[in-house]
Design a protein around this motif. Structure first.
Motif, PDB file in Angstrom:
ATOM      1  N   GLN A 108      61.316  18.519  30.956  1.00 17.60           N
ATOM      2  CA  GLN A 108      62.666  18.212  31.434  1.00 17.60           C
ATOM      3  C   GLN A 108      63.450  19.490  31.704  1.00 17.60           C
ATOM      4  O   GLN A 108      64.160  19.601  32.718  1.00 17.60           O
ATOM      5  N   ALA A 109      63.324  20.484  30.815  1.00 15.76           N
ATOM      6  CA  ALA A 109      64.009  21.763  31.028  1.00 15.76           C
ATOM      7  C   ALA A 109      63.434  22.483  32.246  1.00 15.76           C
ATOM      8  O   ALA A 109      64.169  23.129  33.008  1.00 15.76           O
ATOM      9  N   PHE A 110      62.121  22.378  32.428  1.00 16.28           N
ATOM     10  CA  PHE A 110      61.469  22.975  33.604  1.00 16.28           C
ATOM     11  C   PHE A 110      62.034  22.361  34.890  1.00 16.28           C
ATOM     12  O   PHE A 110      62.392  23.068  35.834  1.00 16.28           O
ATOM     13  N   ARG A 111      62.121  21.044  34.910  1.00 19.36           N
ATOM     14  CA  ARG A 111      62.605  20.353  36.109  1.00 19.36           C
ATOM     15  C   ARG A 111      64.050  20.747  36.420  1.00 19.36           C
ATOM     16  O   ARG A 111      64.397  21.040  37.572  1.00 19.36           O
ATOM     17  N   GLU A 112      64.895  20.758  35.407  1.00 21.57           N
ATOM     18  CA  GLU A 112      66.297  21.114  35.612  1.00 21.57           C
ATOM     19  C   GLU A 112      66.432  22.568  36.058  1.00 21.57           C
ATOM     20  O   GLU A 112      67.289  22.892  36.906  1.00 21.57           O
ATOM     21  N   ASN A 113      65.608  23.451  35.521  1.00 19.97           N
ATOM     22  CA  ASN A 113      65.655  24.869  35.878  1.00 19.97           C
ATOM     23  C   ASN A 113      65.346  25.081  37.355  1.00 19.97           C
ATOM     24  O   ASN A 113      65.917  25.964  38.005  1.00 19.97           O
ATOM     25  N   VAL A 114      64.436  24.278  37.901  1.00 20.32           N
ATOM     26  CA  VAL A 114      64.102  24.391  39.327  1.00 20.32           C
ATOM     27  C   VAL A 114      65.228  23.830  40.190  1.00 20.32           C
ATOM     28  O   VAL A 114      65.738  24.507  41.098  1.00 20.32           O
ATOM     29  N   LEU A 115      65.650  22.606  39.913  1.00 22.75           N
ATOM     30  CA  LEU A 115      66.594  21.926  40.797  1.00 22.75           C
ATOM     31  C   LEU A 115      67.994  22.540  40.789  1.00 22.75           C
ATOM     32  O   LEU A 115      68.712  22.449  41.784  1.00 22.75           O
ATOM     33  N   LYS A 116      68.377  23.182  39.691  1.00 18.29           N
ATOM     34  CA  LYS A 116      69.720  23.772  39.662  1.00 18.29           C
ATOM     35  C   LYS A 116      69.746  25.196  40.226  1.00 18.29           C
ATOM     36  O   LYS A 116      70.824  25.786  40.358  1.00 18.29           O
ATOM     37  N   ASN A 117      68.574  25.744  40.568  1.00 23.64           N
ATOM     38  CA  ASN A 117      68.511  27.121  41.072  1.00 23.64           C
ATOM     39  C   ASN A 117      67.913  27.206  42.474  1.00 23.64           C
ATOM     40  O   ASN A 117      67.351  28.238  42.853  1.00 23.64           O
ATOM     41  N   LEU A 118      68.053  26.151  43.261  1.00 23.29           N
ATOM     42  CA  LEU A 118      67.434  26.133  44.585  1.00 23.29           C
ATOM     43  C   LEU A 118      68.065  27.131  45.558  1.00 23.29           C
ATOM     44  O   LEU A 118      67.500  27.382  46.627  1.00 23.29           O
ATOM     45  N   ASP A 119      69.225  27.699  45.196  1.00 22.66           N
ATOM     46  CA  ASP A 119      69.804  28.726  46.052  1.00 22.66           C
ATOM     47  C   ASP A 119      69.215  30.105  45.780  1.00 22.66           C
ATOM     48  O   ASP A 119      69.541  31.076  46.474  1.00 22.66           O
TER      49      ASP A 119
END
Length: 359
Positions: A108-119
């Motif tokens: 879950q932390a991995f997924r959030e780390n990717v989606l919140k840093n797409l910029d």
């Protein structure tokens, strides 16, 4: 061992227990004395060929760079074996800084780390290259990225942000539609219609939960069983290209809009070579003009090429591989010999010597 590049391990104990914890591509061993004494932690990176093996102490593997001996009689040794020496260990319990959450144990932390840093600029790159960035995809390696992209039919050289922004929109829509989904229902949805980030978790889990013989180095069917599990990586009929870091990506279908220019896949090169009537493309690269015979050499087997590439980028490798196969030109000595023979044949014909064809 004497040739090891790793640091000395300042630990000594009559009896101790070894436990292990993994995170992404790293493994932490804890050596805990059964009597008095402080524990010692070591964090390992495996490179391309590192592994642990338990074997008789009298029959150590050739590249056993670190050994832990048992108290049995005769003793056995737990060895860190690394033939290519890309692997390493360091003292202490700290994970390497800059690595993101683990795709397995911290999903879950991995997924959030990717989606919140797409910029982040890392997502300006092709998805196949971004999947090897351990800041966001800690645990994904070369063969895993090929298997993940293949299952979703995603071109490897599609822009990473384009692929992942769609997941962000889908997740927001799913939450609005079903705000009270239980964990079991979320897992069911993941299994029925997995997205790329979910496959970054489930595909490695398939490897971990596979039968022991799949990765047991002492089992005779070890490599054959692993090859049967693979659907894309090194599979005959698949295409392959080198990315900008020098790593080979295997895929099916079109490579995508960000594919390296002037580089044909191995599959396509093989087809050109097999068709003698195929038109030979013109070569415009300087390297091919300087070394016209280099292109005539047969390509290396895929497995051999993979063995030569370390985790990091290799500068200057991709440039030399972007040449299109051409017919070998005659070298200067060969051209002179052929010209001399031609003059000699003409002279014999003019004198009517034996061996000349009848008029």
């Amino acid at each position: 061992s004497a040739v090891s590049k790793g640091p000395e391990v300042p630990f000594s104990s009559e009896a101790y227990r070894i436990s292990a914890t993994s995170r992404g591509k790293e493994l932490r061993l804890t050596l805990a004395p059964l009597g008095p004494g402080a524990p010692q932690d070591l964090v390992f990176r495996f490179g391309m060929s590192g592994s642990f093996r338990l074997c008789p102490a009298a029959q150590l593997p050739r590249h056993a760079h670190l050994r832990f001996l048992t108290r049995e009689s005769p003793p056995r040794a737990l060895c860190f074996v690394d033939a290519r020496r890309f692997g390493s260990w360091r003292l202490g319990d700290a994970w390497q800084p800059g690595r993101g959450p683990c795709v397995l144990s911290e999903y879950q932390a991995f997924r959030e780390n990717v989606l919140k840093n797409l910029d982040d600029k890392a997502f300006d790159k092709p998805i196949c290259e971004t999947l090897l960035n351990q800041k966001f995809f800690n645990g994904i390696g070369n063969y895993l990225r090929a298997e993940i992209l293949y299952r979703l039919k995603i071109p490897p050289f599609e822009k990473a942000r384009t692929v992942l922004e769609a997941l962000k929109d889908q997740e927001q829509a799913r939450r609005k539609k079903n705000p009270s989904l239980t964990l079991s229902k979320k897992l069911k949805l993941m299994q029925e219609n997995p997205d790329l980030l979910e496959l970054c978790h489930t595909v490695p889990m398939e490897v971990i939960t596979a039968e022991k013989k799949l990765f047991d180095p002492d089992h005779s069917d070890n490599y054959a069983a692993f090859k049967n599990w693979l659907q894309c990586y090194l599979v005959p009929g698949m295409s392959s290209l080198r990315d900008r870091n020098g790593r080979t990506i295997w895929f099916q279908g079109e490579p995508g809009p960000m594919a390296p220019k002037g580089q044909a896949s191995r599959k396509k090169r093989a087809q050109l070579k097999a068709d003698p009537e195929a038109v030979t493309p013109k070569v415009t690269t300087r390297a091919s003009k300087r070394r016209p015979r280099a292109a005539a050499k047969p390509p290396k087997p895929a497995a051999e090429e993979e063995e030569e590439v370390a985790d990091g980028p290799r500068k200057g490798r991709s440039r030399g591989r972007r040449k299109v196969t051409t017919a070998p030109a005659l070298s200067k000595p060969e051209a002179l010999v052929k010209a001399k023979r031609s003059r000699q044949t003409t002279a014999r014909r003019g004198r009517g010597e034996a061996g000349s064809p009848a008029a």
